[in-house]
Design an enzyme around this catalytic site. Sequence first.
Site, short mmCIF file in Angstrom:
data_model
loop_
_atom_site.label_atom_id
_atom_site.label_comp_id
_atom_site.label_asym_id
_atom_site.label_seq_id
_atom_site.Cartn_x
_atom_site.Cartn_y
_atom_site.Cartn_z
N LYS A 1 -3.27 -7.07 -8.00
CA LYS A 1 -3.54 -6.43 -6.68
C LYS A 1 -5.12 -5.42 -7.68
CE LYS A 1 -1.65 -1.67 -5.23
NZ LYS A 1 -0.90 -0.45 -5.70
N SER B 1 1.08 1.27 -1.11
CA SER B 1 -0.13 0.58 -0.94
C SER B 1 -0.58 -1.09 -1.39
CB SER B 1 -0.47 1.33 -1.90
OG SER B 1 -0.64 1.21 -3.41
N SER C 1 5.49 1.72 -3.75
CA SER C 1 4.04 1.17 -2.92
C SER C 1 4.21 -0.55 -3.63
CB SER C 1 2.57 1.60 -3.95
OG SER C 1 2.39 2.17 -3.73
#
Length: 485
Positions: free
Chosen positions: A76, A151, A175
């Site tokens: 990420k 997210s 997330s």
Amino acid sequence: MNYFDRDLESVHQMLVDGETTSVELTKQTLANIDAHEADLQAYLAMNDEAVAQAEKIDAAGIDPDNVLSGVPVAIKDNLVTTNMPTTAASKMLENFHSLFNATVVEKLQAAGAVIVGKTNLDEFAMGSSTEKSAYKTTRNPWDTNTVPGGSSGGSATTVAAGEVPASLGSDTGGSIRQPASFTGVVGMKPTYGRVSRWGLIAFGSSFDQIGPFTRTVKDNAYLLNTIAGHDDHDATSSDKEVPDFTAGIDQGVKGMRIALPKEYLSDGIDQSVKDAIQAAAKKYEELGATIDEVSLPHAKYGVMAYYALASSEASSNLERFDGIRYGYRAEDPKNLEDLYVKTRSTGFGDEVKRRIMLGTFSLSAGSFDKYFKKAAQIRTLIIEDFQKVFQDHDLIMGPTAPTTAFKVGAESTDPTEMYMNDVMTIPVNLAGLPGMSLPAGFSNGLPIGMQLIGKPFAESTIYQAGHAFEQNTDFHKQTPQLGGK
């Protein structure tokens, strides 16, 4: 390489046996990502050095004792790296290059993994759909008209589409688990402190935790083996010994007591999701576990408490982005105050600004007792609820999210509706517990996720129960059409 048909162990064995090389794997992985990127929009940066790193691994020889040796993975884009920009999907950090790597990045590289790129996210990890990125909107490979969750939507999407066998995300209020649910993969949020946060761009420091996405439960355990452990750079990382999470994973659930909170099957949950979770509970009973209905009475206050507390921490953490030390800087400020105002007004997106204002308000002198302090008290009550259930139970099960993936744009104008996507996952972060989502069904062609919640540092129990369910169902074997099937 079709990662739909192979787990980490089989890919590793191919490398050890010389049936393929890390260079071949890496090139095929990059080609696969390139072929899907126009449809999925999962990546913000690719690693130009990936093939060269694979060449070095091949030259040194695949480590037969390390399942990640020579294997491509993604991370990420809120984990800092020296050889790729780290933007956290924000204009504020456009073209930012770190002087050091995150601890988890160092651990992946030490294990011989090849990091192929950095994935899209909601800006500064604030969102539940990966629509809040400053750069692109990631799509769900099961239906590109739907969101992948957030997210960590980019990290979930690239695994779900079969582009990479594993990726890393971060979980502040769900997330990792909510995107795993929406995209039909396995996502683990470890116990707070199990994995070092050094090099993770902070959102809520008492909530954030890094964890892995994979297609199978055992693959997930292998990833956590690699990234877990104490780190001198992170004072909140635990010095508790890290077990081999794959050991004992085949022992099944016979004799386990699993709690199913009645609040997790309330009116706000889609009927198809309820049906899938109740079917999963029956499956566990068939496998020898005992399922008990319990109550987590304060869970319903979790979302409200979380947004007061996490936003307060975000307001403090994001104070460093001032247009002076690093990142974006507004042009032609009149004075220092104007530089701060202009930089933050144009550098942050609407959702980030909303949470900064909410957090600053909660911490203000006139509101601290009414909001921040009250939210902290609710957090304690939620922790006590979990402790009470865990006195008599090994695990808690329930839905990961109240619905399947929703359409792109469907909730982007209603923050409250968007925040409620995390109603099942947020209490786990408030209590610092480990939680994992794994595939448990489908509704109208979209995956449904089941969440397993464990006692602190009981990730092994979660993996054991998750693996047992996985081995007796075939939900994890289903693949989205976009990935080639």
